[in-house]
Design a protein around this motif. Sequence first.
Motif, PDB file in Angstrom:
ATOM      1  N   SER A  38       0.828  -1.214   0.000  1.00 50.22           N
ATOM      2  CA  SER A  38       0.000   0.000   0.000  1.00 50.22           C
ATOM      3  C   SER A  38       0.861   1.263   0.000  1.00 50.22           C
ATOM      4  O   SER A  38       0.473   2.292  -0.546  1.00 50.22           O
ATOM      5  N   GLU A  39       2.029   1.186   0.597  1.00 53.99           N
ATOM      6  CA  GLU A  39       2.926   2.340   0.633  1.00 53.99           C
ATOM      7  C   GLU A  39       3.679   2.526  -0.685  1.00 53.99           C
ATOM      8  O   GLU A  39       3.968   3.654  -1.090  1.00 53.99           O
ATOM      9  N   LYS A  40       3.976   1.414  -1.360  1.00 51.55           N
ATOM     10  CA  LYS A  40       4.886   1.472  -2.508  1.00 51.55           C
ATOM     11  C   LYS A  40       4.216   1.344  -3.873  1.00 51.55           C
ATOM     12  O   LYS A  40       4.883   1.495  -4.903  1.00 51.55           O
ATOM     13  N   CYS A  41       2.917   1.056  -3.911  1.00 56.94           N
ATOM     14  CA  CYS A  41       2.264   0.778  -5.195  1.00 56.94           C
ATOM     15  C   CYS A  41       2.362   1.972  -6.153  1.00 56.94           C
ATOM     16  O   CYS A  41       1.988   3.091  -5.821  1.00 56.94           O
ATOM     17  N   ASP A  42       2.875   1.706  -7.363  1.00 59.13           N
ATOM     18  CA  ASP A  42       2.957   2.747  -8.382  1.00 59.13           C
ATOM     19  C   ASP A  42       2.064   2.364  -9.555  1.00 59.13           C
ATOM     20  O   ASP A  42       1.304   1.385  -9.481  1.00 59.13           O
ATOM     21  N   ALA A  43       2.143   3.122 -10.645  1.00 57.48           N
ATOM     22  CA  ALA A  43       1.272   2.882 -11.801  1.00 57.48           C
ATOM     23  C   ALA A  43       1.500   1.497 -12.403  1.00 57.48           C
ATOM     24  O   ALA A  43       0.554   0.808 -12.813  1.00 57.48           O
ATOM     25  N   GLN A  44       2.746   1.071 -12.447  1.00 57.12           N
ATOM     26  CA  GLN A  44       3.057  -0.238 -13.005  1.00 57.12           C
ATOM     27  C   GLN A  44       2.468  -1.350 -12.139  1.00 57.12           C
ATOM     28  O   GLN A  44       1.890  -2.315 -12.652  1.00 57.12           O
ATOM     29  N   GLY A  46     -16.684 -14.719  -5.015  1.00 58.01           N
ATOM     30  CA  GLY A  46     -16.412 -14.039  -3.749  1.00 58.01           C
ATOM     31  C   GLY A  46     -14.934 -13.773  -3.548  1.00 58.01           C
ATOM     32  O   GLY A  46     -14.545 -12.713  -3.036  1.00 58.01           O
ATOM     33  N   LEU A  47     -14.096 -14.710  -3.982  1.00 61.83           N
ATOM     34  CA  LEU A  47     -12.652 -14.532  -3.845  1.00 61.83           C
ATOM     35  C   LEU A  47     -12.142 -13.425  -4.757  1.00 61.83           C
ATOM     36  O   LEU A  47     -11.258 -12.651  -4.370  1.00 61.83           O
ATOM     37  N   VAL A  48     -12.700 -13.342  -5.953  1.00 63.40           N
ATOM     38  CA  VAL A  48     -12.301 -12.258  -6.860  1.00 63.40           C
ATOM     39  C   VAL A  48     -12.721 -10.906  -6.285  1.00 63.40           C
ATOM     40  O   VAL A  48     -11.981  -9.919  -6.382  1.00 63.40           O
ATOM     41  N   GLU A  49     -13.884 -10.860  -5.670  1.00 67.22           N
ATOM     42  CA  GLU A  49     -14.340  -9.622  -5.039  1.00 67.22           C
ATOM     43  C   GLU A  49     -13.381  -9.219  -3.918  1.00 67.22           C
ATOM     44  O   GLU A  49     -13.042  -8.038  -3.762  1.00 67.22           O
ATOM     45  N   ASP A  50     -12.921 -10.199  -3.142  1.00 68.77           N
ATOM     46  CA  ASP A  50     -11.916  -9.928  -2.110  1.00 68.77           C
ATOM     47  C   ASP A  50     -10.652  -9.350  -2.735  1.00 68.77           C
ATOM     48  O   ASP A  50     -10.097  -8.361  -2.252  1.00 68.77           O
ATOM     49  N   HIS A  51     -10.192  -9.997  -3.796  1.00 68.46           N
ATOM     50  CA  HIS A  51      -8.977  -9.528  -4.475  1.00 68.46           C
ATOM     51  C   HIS A  51      -9.152  -8.106  -4.998  1.00 68.46           C
ATOM     52  O   HIS A  51      -8.235  -7.286  -4.923  1.00 68.46           O
ATOM     53  N   ARG A  52     -10.331  -7.823  -5.518  1.00 69.09           N
ATOM     54  CA  ARG A  52     -10.586  -6.479  -6.046  1.00 69.09           C
ATOM     55  C   ARG A  52     -10.540  -5.439  -4.921  1.00 69.09           C
ATOM     56  O   ARG A  52      -9.965  -4.356  -5.089  1.00 69.09           O
ATOM     57  N   ASN A  53     -11.142  -5.772  -3.790  1.00 68.01           N
ATOM     58  CA  ASN A  53     -11.121  -4.842  -2.650  1.00 68.01           C
ATOM     59  C   ASN A  53      -9.699  -4.612  -2.148  1.00 68.01           C
ATOM     60  O   ASN A  53      -9.323  -3.487  -1.802  1.00 68.01           O
ATOM     61  N   ILE A  54      -8.921  -5.697  -2.097  1.00 66.15           N
ATOM     62  CA  ILE A  54      -7.519  -5.572  -1.676  1.00 66.15           C
ATOM     63  C   ILE A  54      -6.757  -4.680  -2.648  1.00 66.15           C
ATOM     64  O   ILE A  54      -6.025  -3.764  -2.243  1.00 66.15           O
ATOM     65  N   ALA A  55      -6.940  -4.944  -3.944  1.00 64.18           N
ATOM     66  CA  ALA A  55      -6.225  -4.186  -4.973  1.00 64.18           C
ATOM     67  C   ALA A  55      -6.570  -2.705  -4.925  1.00 64.18           C
ATOM     68  O   ALA A  55      -5.690  -1.840  -5.035  1.00 64.18           O
ATOM     69  N   GLU A  56      -7.848  -2.398  -4.750  1.00 61.64           N
ATOM     70  CA  GLU A  56      -8.264  -0.988  -4.722  1.00 61.64           C
ATOM     71  C   GLU A  56      -7.656  -0.257  -3.521  1.00 61.64           C
ATOM     72  O   GLU A  56      -7.227   0.891  -3.631  1.00 61.64           O
ATOM     73  N   ALA A  57      -7.607  -0.936  -2.380  1.00 65.26           N
ATOM     74  CA  ALA A  57      -7.017  -0.314  -1.188  1.00 65.26           C
ATOM     75  C   ALA A  57      -5.509  -0.122  -1.371  1.00 65.26           C
ATOM     76  O   ALA A  57      -4.958   0.920  -0.987  1.00 65.26           O
ATOM     77  N   PRO A  61      -3.263   1.300   3.693  1.00 65.19           N
ATOM     78  CA  PRO A  61      -2.814   0.037   4.290  1.00 65.19           C
ATOM     79  C   PRO A  61      -3.808  -0.582   5.274  1.00 65.19           C
ATOM     80  O   PRO A  61      -3.951  -1.804   5.318  1.00 65.19           O
ATOM     81  N   ILE A  62      -4.486   0.244   6.055  1.00 66.39           N
ATOM     82  CA  ILE A  62      -5.428  -0.307   7.041  1.00 66.39           C
ATOM     83  C   ILE A  62      -6.564  -1.049   6.341  1.00 66.39           C
ATOM     84  O   ILE A  62      -6.939  -2.165   6.717  1.00 66.39           O
ATOM     85  N   LYS A  63      -7.091  -0.426   5.278  1.00 67.28           N
ATOM     86  CA  LYS A  63      -8.174  -1.073   4.528  1.00 67.28           C
ATOM     87  C   LYS A  63      -7.667  -2.311   3.799  1.00 67.28           C
ATOM     88  O   LYS A  63      -8.356  -3.332   3.718  1.00 67.28           O
ATOM     89  N   ALA A  64      -6.462  -2.228   3.244  1.00 71.68           N
ATOM     90  CA  ALA A  64      -5.897  -3.373   2.529  1.00 71.68           C
ATOM     91  C   ALA A  64      -5.751  -4.565   3.471  1.00 71.68           C
ATOM     92  O   ALA A  64      -6.102  -5.705   3.114  1.00 71.68           O
ATOM     93  N   ILE A  65      -5.252  -4.309   4.671  1.00 69.01           N
ATOM     94  CA  ILE A  65      -5.081  -5.383   5.651  1.00 69.01           C
ATOM     95  C   ILE A  65      -6.438  -5.931   6.087  1.00 69.01           C
ATOM     96  O   ILE A  65      -6.620  -7.149   6.223  1.00 69.01           O
ATOM     97  N   GLU A  66      -7.400  -5.034   6.285  1.00 70.36           N
ATOM     98  CA  GLU A  66      -8.749  -5.469   6.678  1.00 70.36           C
ATOM     99  C   GLU A  66      -9.340  -6.413   5.632  1.00 70.36           C
ATOM    100  O   GLU A  66      -9.868  -7.478   5.962  1.00 70.36           O
ATOM    101  N   HIS A  67      -9.246  -6.028   4.356  1.00 70.41           N
ATOM    102  CA  HIS A  67      -9.775  -6.874   3.285  1.00 70.41           C
ATOM    103  C   HIS A  67      -8.958  -8.163   3.162  1.00 70.41           C
ATOM    104  O   HIS A  67      -9.524  -9.234   2.894  1.00 70.41           O
ATOM    105  N   GLY A  68      -7.654  -8.052   3.379  1.00 71.05           N
ATOM    106  CA  GLY A  68      -6.806  -9.233   3.288  1.00 71.05           C
ATOM    107  C   GLY A  68      -7.118 -10.255   4.359  1.00 71.05           C
ATOM    108  O   GLY A  68      -7.159 -11.466   4.094  1.00 71.05           O
ATOM    109  N   MET A  69      -7.361  -9.797   5.577  1.00 71.43           N
ATOM    110  CA  MET A  69      -7.678 -10.721   6.662  1.00 71.43           C
ATOM    111  C   MET A  69      -9.055 -11.365   6.458  1.00 71.43           C
ATOM    112  O   MET A  69      -9.255 -12.542   6.769  1.00 71.43           O
ATOM    113  N   PHE A  70      -9.999 -10.595   5.922  1.00 72.62           N
ATOM    114  CA  PHE A  70     -11.310 -11.175   5.609  1.00 72.62           C
ATOM    115  C   PHE A  70     -11.152 -12.258   4.543  1.00 72.62           C
ATOM    116  O   PHE A  70     -11.774 -13.328   4.622  1.00 72.62           O
TER     117      PHE A  70
END
Length: 230
Positions: free
Chosen positions: A102-108, A179-190, A196-205
């Motif tokens: 979440s800290e390092k994600c760039d356009a690539q 459902g798993l793809v939806e999880d992945h999408r939520n993680i990716a968007e965060a 990072p807090i949202k990414a971790i929340e979605h990742g743990m779910f």
Amino acid sequence: MAMSTPIKERRTSADDVFDYLHEEIATMRLRPGDKISEADLAARFGISRQPVRDAFSRLATHDLLLIRPQRATEVKRFSKREIEKSRFVRTAIEREVLRRASEKCDAQGAARLDDSLKAQEQAIQKDDVELFGSLDYEFHKILCGIAGADYAFDVILTEKAKVDRLCILGLSKENNMPGLVEDHRNIAEAVKAHQPIKAIEHGMFHLSRLDETIERIAITNANYFDAPVP
């Protein structure tokens, strides 16, 4: 100065048997508790028994086979304790990966996540469970790359492999892929939004989804699990 030419690693009969059995076990075509005959496999591949023994030994090291002297070799059953241990380790690693990503994600990195999600959607349209399983691995590998922690994927790979058979069984029986793809999408968007807090929340779910599957399979297919230690 003459340049040396890399020599390809030579495959052996044991490699062929290992790859065949690993695929059969990982995809649940061979189920926990199924017996495997050393003699039958030797005849199938037209080889002596020694390469089969070598392949068995490697699969036992991967915790996929149970070899017992003077008794039939069988596909290793699931252990709830080992599953719990594996999930504990993976949860700790995934938290840090998601924080860093979440800290390092760039356009690539964002583009790679988007491409992965598209491929997962296509796998769902084809109802291809095995392809989806491979893409699931790739998604988590991409996150580790974005986090600058490629080495973390080695740990995730090891721990994920311990429960993959349950994942495959859950996907094929319960149609969990959307459902798993939806999880992945939520993680990716965060991750792309540097949250990072949202990414971790979605990742743990996302990781917790397997808990219900494990409990359900433990009830409907109790013979897939080791007997409880008294």
